[in-house]
Design a protein around this motif. Structure first.
Motif, PDB file in Angstrom:
ATOM      1  N   LYS A   6       0.773  -1.149  -0.012  1.00 32.27           N
ATOM      2  CA  LYS A   6       0.175  -0.065   0.019  1.00 32.27           C
ATOM      3  C   LYS A   6       1.027   1.182  -0.082  1.00 32.27           C
ATOM      4  CE  LYS A   6      -3.791   2.036   2.548  1.00 32.27           C
ATOM      5  NZ  LYS A   6      -4.680   1.791   3.819  1.00 32.27           N
ATOM      6  N   SER A   7       1.980   1.382   0.770  1.00 33.84           N
ATOM      7  CA  SER A   7       2.871   2.284   0.920  1.00 33.84           C
ATOM      8  C   SER A   7       3.473   2.607  -0.378  1.00 33.84           C
ATOM      9  CB  SER A   7       3.847   2.066   1.979  1.00 33.84           C
ATOM     10  OG  SER A   7       4.791   3.072   1.980  1.00 33.84           O
ATOM     11  N   ALA A   8       3.953   1.403  -1.070  1.00 29.27           N
ATOM     12  CA  ALA A   8       4.475   1.668  -2.562  1.00 29.27           C
ATOM     13  C   ALA A   8       3.659   2.086  -3.617  1.00 29.27           C
ATOM     14  CB  ALA A   8       5.153   0.298  -2.851  1.00 29.27           C
ATOM     15  N   LEU A   9       2.283   1.615  -3.559  1.00 32.07           N
ATOM     16  CA  LEU A   9       1.385   2.238  -4.412  1.00 32.07           C
ATOM     17  C   LEU A   9       1.294   3.762  -4.289  1.00 32.07           C
ATOM     18  CD1 LEU A   9      -0.912  -0.699  -4.396  1.00 32.07           C
ATOM     19  CD2 LEU A   9       0.578   0.030  -6.363  1.00 32.07           C
ATOM     20  N   LEU A  10       1.121   4.054  -2.938  1.00 34.10           N
ATOM     21  CA  LEU A  10       0.922   5.577  -2.538  1.00 34.10           C
ATOM     22  C   LEU A  10       1.995   6.292  -3.020  1.00 34.10           C
ATOM     23  CD1 LEU A  10      -0.779   5.169   0.913  1.00 34.10           C
ATOM     24  CD2 LEU A  10      -1.994   5.936  -1.121  1.00 34.10           C
ATOM     25  N   TRP A  11       3.367   5.959  -2.775  1.00 32.27           N
ATOM     26  CA  TRP A  11       4.334   6.810  -3.297  1.00 32.27           C
ATOM     27  C   TRP A  11       4.292   6.974  -4.984  1.00 32.27           C
ATOM     28  CZ3 TRP A  11       6.949  10.181  -1.128  1.00 32.27           C
ATOM     29  CH2 TRP A  11       7.257  10.007   0.205  1.00 32.27           C
ATOM     30  N   GLY A  12       3.969   5.539  -5.512  1.00 29.89           N
ATOM     31  CA  GLY A  12       3.731   5.764  -6.914  1.00 29.89           C
ATOM     32  C   GLY A  12       2.789   6.592  -7.541  1.00 29.89           C
ATOM     33  N   ALA A  13       1.709   6.819  -6.728  1.00 28.72           N
ATOM     34  CA  ALA A  13       0.377   7.692  -7.202  1.00 28.72           C
ATOM     35  C   ALA A  13       1.179   9.257  -6.740  1.00 28.72           C
ATOM     36  CB  ALA A  13      -0.618   7.805  -5.972  1.00 28.72           C
ATOM     37  N   VAL A  14       1.994   9.338  -6.021  1.00 25.78           N
ATOM     38  CA  VAL A  14       2.605  10.614  -5.611  1.00 25.78           C
ATOM     39  C   VAL A  14       3.719  11.066  -6.840  1.00 25.78           C
ATOM     40  CG1 VAL A  14       4.344  11.719  -4.197  1.00 25.78           C
ATOM     41  CG2 VAL A  14       2.596  10.573  -3.089  1.00 25.78           C
ATOM     42  N   GLY A  15       4.442   9.966  -7.128  1.00 29.48           N
ATOM     43  CA  GLY A  15       5.460  10.334  -8.265  1.00 29.48           C
ATOM     44  C   GLY A  15       4.674  10.685  -9.430  1.00 29.48           C
ATOM     45  N   PHE A  16       3.558   9.891  -9.715  1.00 30.92           N
ATOM     46  CA  PHE A  16       2.778  10.164 -11.045  1.00 30.92           C
ATOM     47  C   PHE A  16       2.082  11.623 -11.002  1.00 30.92           C
ATOM     48  CE2 PHE A  16      -1.575  10.228 -12.899  1.00 30.92           C
ATOM     49  CZ  PHE A  16      -1.401   9.730 -13.939  1.00 30.92           C
ATOM     50  N   MET A  17       1.516  11.936 -10.096  1.00 24.76           N
ATOM     51  CA  MET A  17       0.864  13.273  -9.804  1.00 24.76           C
ATOM     52  C   MET A  17       1.803  14.645  -9.841  1.00 24.76           C
ATOM     53  SD  MET A  17      -2.401  12.873  -7.510  1.00 24.76           S
ATOM     54  CE  MET A  17      -1.565  11.836  -6.117  1.00 24.76           C
ATOM     55  N   ALA A  18       3.106  14.092  -9.264  1.00 27.17           N
ATOM     56  CA  ALA A  18       4.280  15.245  -9.214  1.00 27.17           C
ATOM     57  C   ALA A  18       4.725  15.570 -10.527  1.00 27.17           C
ATOM     58  CB  ALA A  18       5.407  14.881  -8.306  1.00 27.17           C
ATOM     59  N   PHE A  19       4.814  14.432 -11.236  1.00 23.44           N
ATOM     60  CA  PHE A  19       5.357  14.681 -12.571  1.00 23.44           C
ATOM     61  C   PHE A  19       4.404  15.334 -13.324  1.00 23.44           C
ATOM     62  CE2 PHE A  19       5.948  13.446 -17.270  1.00 23.44           C
ATOM     63  CZ  PHE A  19       7.330  13.682 -17.215  1.00 23.44           C
ATOM     64  N   LEU A  20       3.208  15.095 -13.294  1.00 21.89           N
ATOM     65  CA  LEU A  20       2.027  15.844 -14.114  1.00 21.89           C
ATOM     66  C   LEU A  20       1.999  17.454 -13.762  1.00 21.89           C
ATOM     67  CD1 LEU A  20      -0.879  13.228 -14.288  1.00 21.89           C
ATOM     68  CD2 LEU A  20       0.774  14.021 -16.064  1.00 21.89           C
ATOM     69  N   VAL A  21       2.223  17.618 -12.454  1.00 21.18           N
ATOM     70  CA  VAL A  21       2.105  19.011 -11.989  1.00 21.18           C
ATOM     71  C   VAL A  21       3.572  19.686 -12.584  1.00 21.18           C
ATOM     72  CG1 VAL A  21       2.506  20.586 -10.092  1.00 21.18           C
ATOM     73  CG2 VAL A  21       0.907  18.755  -9.977  1.00 21.18           C
ATOM     74  N   LEU A  22       4.542  18.975 -12.656  1.00 23.38           N
ATOM     75  CA  LEU A  22       5.744  19.837 -13.103  1.00 23.38           C
ATOM     76  C   LEU A  22       5.668  19.865 -14.739  1.00 23.38           C
ATOM     77  CD1 LEU A  22       8.744  17.599 -11.409  1.00 23.38           C
ATOM     78  CD2 LEU A  22       8.136  19.971 -11.039  1.00 23.38           C
ATOM     79  N   VAL A  23       5.094  19.100 -15.354  1.00 24.55           N
ATOM     80  CA  VAL A  23       4.934  19.079 -16.789  1.00 24.55           C
ATOM     81  C   VAL A  23       3.908  20.351 -17.092  1.00 24.55           C
ATOM     82  CG1 VAL A  23       4.003  18.283 -18.945  1.00 24.55           C
ATOM     83  CG2 VAL A  23       5.374  16.888 -17.723  1.00 24.55           C
ATOM     84  N   GLN A  24       2.824  20.186 -16.394  1.00 23.63           N
ATOM     85  CA  GLN A  24       1.896  21.489 -16.361  1.00 23.63           C
ATOM     86  C   GLN A  24       2.481  22.669 -16.051  1.00 23.63           C
ATOM     87  OE1 GLN A  24      -1.767  20.938 -14.130  1.00 23.63           O
ATOM     88  NE2 GLN A  24      -2.779  22.277 -15.424  1.00 23.63           N
ATOM     89  N   GLY A  25       3.231  22.816 -15.048  1.00 24.40           N
ATOM     90  CA  GLY A  25       3.765  24.174 -14.696  1.00 24.40           C
ATOM     91  C   GLY A  25       4.693  24.522 -15.690  1.00 24.40           C
ATOM     92  N   TYR A  26       5.462  23.679 -16.313  1.00 25.03           N
ATOM     93  CA  TYR A  26       6.473  24.128 -17.320  1.00 25.03           C
ATOM     94  C   TYR A  26       5.701  24.696 -18.422  1.00 25.03           C
ATOM     95  CZ  TYR A  26      10.457  24.308 -20.441  1.00 25.03           C
ATOM     96  OH  TYR A  26      11.346  24.546 -21.385  1.00 25.03           O
ATOM     97  N   ALA A  27       4.575  23.888 -18.688  1.00 25.91           N
ATOM     98  CA  ALA A  27       3.554  24.398 -19.946  1.00 25.91           C
ATOM     99  C   ALA A  27       3.190  25.574 -19.876  1.00 25.91           C
ATOM    100  CB  ALA A  27       2.583  23.435 -20.245  1.00 25.91           C
ATOM    101  N   LEU A  28       2.656  26.009 -18.455  1.00 26.21           N
ATOM    102  CA  LEU A  28       2.161  27.417 -18.298  1.00 26.21           C
ATOM    103  C   LEU A  28       3.263  28.366 -18.319  1.00 26.21           C
ATOM    104  CD1 LEU A  28      -0.178  26.523 -15.533  1.00 26.21           C
ATOM    105  CD2 LEU A  28      -1.052  27.147 -17.730  1.00 26.21           C
ATOM    106  N   ALA A  29       4.417  28.094 -17.689  1.00 27.72           N
ATOM    107  CA  ALA A  29       5.373  29.114 -17.503  1.00 27.72           C
ATOM    108  C   ALA A  29       6.206  29.310 -18.821  1.00 27.72           C
ATOM    109  CB  ALA A  29       6.551  28.683 -16.517  1.00 27.72           C
ATOM    110  N   VAL A  30       6.408  28.418 -19.708  1.00 29.16           N
ATOM    111  CA  VAL A  30       7.444  28.428 -21.016  1.00 29.16           C
ATOM    112  C   VAL A  30       6.606  28.138 -22.261  1.00 29.16           C
ATOM    113  CG1 VAL A  30       9.449  27.948 -22.047  1.00 29.16           C
ATOM    114  CG2 VAL A  30       9.334  28.128 -19.561  1.00 29.16           C
ATOM    115  N   GLU A  31       6.458  26.813 -22.293  1.00 28.41           N
ATOM    116  CA  GLU A  31       5.578  26.337 -23.716  1.00 28.41           C
ATOM    117  C   GLU A  31       5.320  24.699 -23.474  1.00 28.41           C
ATOM    118  OE1 GLU A  31       9.155  25.106 -26.770  1.00 28.41           O
ATOM    119  OE2 GLU A  31       8.302  27.107 -26.852  1.00 28.41           O
ATOM    120  N   PRO A  32       4.534  24.118 -23.878  1.00 24.91           N
ATOM    121  CA  PRO A  32       4.633  22.604 -23.626  1.00 24.91           C
ATOM    122  C   PRO A  32       5.467  22.047 -24.131  1.00 24.91           C
ATOM    123  CG  PRO A  32       2.432  23.774 -24.767  1.00 24.91           C
ATOM    124  CD  PRO A  32       3.205  24.620 -24.745  1.00 24.91           C
ATOM    125  N   LEU A  33       6.119  20.946 -23.230  1.00 24.57           N
ATOM    126  CA  LEU A  33       7.172  20.215 -23.577  1.00 24.57           C
ATOM    127  C   LEU A  33       6.746  18.856 -24.453  1.00 24.57           C
ATOM    128  CD1 LEU A  33       9.547  20.046 -20.540  1.00 24.57           C
ATOM    129  CD2 LEU A  33      10.317  20.018 -22.945  1.00 24.57           C
TER     130      LEU A  33
END
Length: 75
Positions: A6-33
């Protein structure tokens, strides 16, 4: 469900969402990668990698931490 799994799956979810947030933030700040589909595929890979790493390393990190705490109490 096993707490370690359960802990590993939750960490996986955190990694998944963190990456999406970073990609979206970059797209908003600069341009879509990457496109939305490419970003989702990479986020899934990041999430799986995070989950596997957490599952494999969690026991080792806990043992290392316990050993280190025991060494500090002996001093």
């Amino acid at each position: 469900m096993n707490p370690r799994t359960k802990s590993a799956l939750l960490w996986g979810a955190v990694g998944f969402m963190a990456f999406l947030v970073l990609v979206q933030g970059y797209a908003l700040a600069v341009e879509p990668l990457v496109s939305i589909v490419q970003g989702f595929v990479v986020a899934v890979l990041v999430g799986v990698g995070t989950a596997v790493s957490a599952y494999v390393l969690e026991y080792r990190v806990a043992a290392w931490s316990a050993k280190r705490a025991a060494e500090r109490t002996q001093d």
